[in-house]
Write a protein that holds these residues in place. Structure first.
Motif, PDB file in Angstrom:
ATOM      1  N   MET A 194       0.815  -1.197   0.000  1.00  0.00           N
ATOM      2  CA  MET A 194       0.000   0.000   0.000  1.00  0.00           C
ATOM      3  C   MET A 194       0.860   1.263   0.000  1.00  0.00           C
ATOM      4  O   MET A 194       0.325   2.345   0.039  1.00  0.00           O
ATOM      5  CB  MET A 194      -0.922   0.012   1.218  1.00  0.00           C
ATOM      6  N   VAL A 195       2.179   1.096  -0.044  1.00  0.00           N
ATOM      7  CA  VAL A 195       3.062   2.255  -0.083  1.00  0.00           C
ATOM      8  C   VAL A 195       2.786   3.026  -1.369  1.00  0.00           C
ATOM      9  O   VAL A 195       2.657   2.453  -2.432  1.00  0.00           O
ATOM     10  CB  VAL A 195       4.541   1.826  -0.020  1.00  0.00           C
ATOM     11  N   GLY A 196       2.681   4.320  -1.256  1.00  0.00           N
ATOM     12  CA  GLY A 196       2.441   5.161  -2.416  1.00  0.00           C
ATOM     13  C   GLY A 196       0.980   5.484  -2.638  1.00  0.00           C
ATOM     14  O   GLY A 196       0.647   6.269  -3.512  1.00  0.00           O
ATOM     15  N   LEU A 217      -2.326   5.996   3.238  1.00  0.00           N
ATOM     16  CA  LEU A 217      -1.795   4.770   3.844  1.00  0.00           C
ATOM     17  C   LEU A 217      -0.279   4.839   3.887  1.00  0.00           C
ATOM     18  O   LEU A 217       0.353   5.382   2.984  1.00  0.00           O
ATOM     19  CB  LEU A 217      -2.240   3.541   3.045  1.00  0.00           C
ATOM     20  N   ASP A 218       0.284   4.286   4.931  1.00  0.00           N
ATOM     21  CA  ASP A 218       1.732   4.273   5.089  1.00  0.00           C
ATOM     22  C   ASP A 218       2.225   2.843   5.199  1.00  0.00           C
ATOM     23  O   ASP A 218       1.469   1.929   5.544  1.00  0.00           O
ATOM     24  CB  ASP A 218       2.139   5.043   6.358  1.00  0.00           C
ATOM     25  N   ALA A 219       3.518   2.651   4.942  1.00  0.00           N
ATOM     26  CA  ALA A 219       4.132   1.342   5.104  1.00  0.00           C
ATOM     27  C   ALA A 219       3.919   0.874   6.534  1.00  0.00           C
ATOM     28  O   ALA A 219       4.082   1.641   7.485  1.00  0.00           O
ATOM     29  CB  ALA A 219       5.620   1.417   4.785  1.00  0.00           C
ATOM     30  N   GLY A 220       3.494  -0.352   6.698  1.00  0.00           N
ATOM     31  CA  GLY A 220       3.268  -0.919   8.017  1.00  0.00           C
ATOM     32  C   GLY A 220       1.846  -0.777   8.524  1.00  0.00           C
ATOM     33  O   GLY A 220       1.490  -1.363   9.541  1.00  0.00           O
ATOM     34  N   ASP A 221       1.000   0.020   7.834  1.00  0.00           N
ATOM     35  CA  ASP A 221      -0.403   0.143   8.239  1.00  0.00           C
ATOM     36  C   ASP A 221      -1.109  -1.201   8.081  1.00  0.00           C
ATOM     37  O   ASP A 221      -0.823  -1.960   7.150  1.00  0.00           O
ATOM     38  CB  ASP A 221      -1.146   1.173   7.378  1.00  0.00           C
TER      39      ASP A 221
END
Length: 83
Positions: free
Chosen positions: A1-3, A7-11
């Protein structure tokens, strides 16, 4: 979901978000647009394009009538009325 905005990395990704993205072709947060509108953390959730087609087509009364008339004409000409 990065980008993907919002949403952020690790969500943690919910089933609703996965269904929205992969099942409908919508932004993963599309179900929360009204809730998130104007939020300082996420001022705007961008569109990701057209949603996926479900393959279900709404038939108009006109189309139904045309199909019935074609079937009747074919049947009258000795063919099978398959439409």
């Amino acid at each position: 979901m990065v980008g993907i905005d919002g949403l952020d990395a690790g969500d943690v990704v919910t089933a609703e978000q996965m269904r929205s993205l992969f099942g409908k072709g919508r932004h993963p947060l599309a179900g929360r647009l009204a809730e998130l509108a104007g939020s300082p953390a996420l001022p705007l959730v961008p569109a990701m394009g057209l949603t996926f087609s479900t393959g279900v087509v709404e038939i108009t009364p006109f189309q139904r009538e045309v199909a019935a008339r074609f079937a009747a004409a074919k049947l009258a000409a000795g063919g099978l009325a398959e439409y």
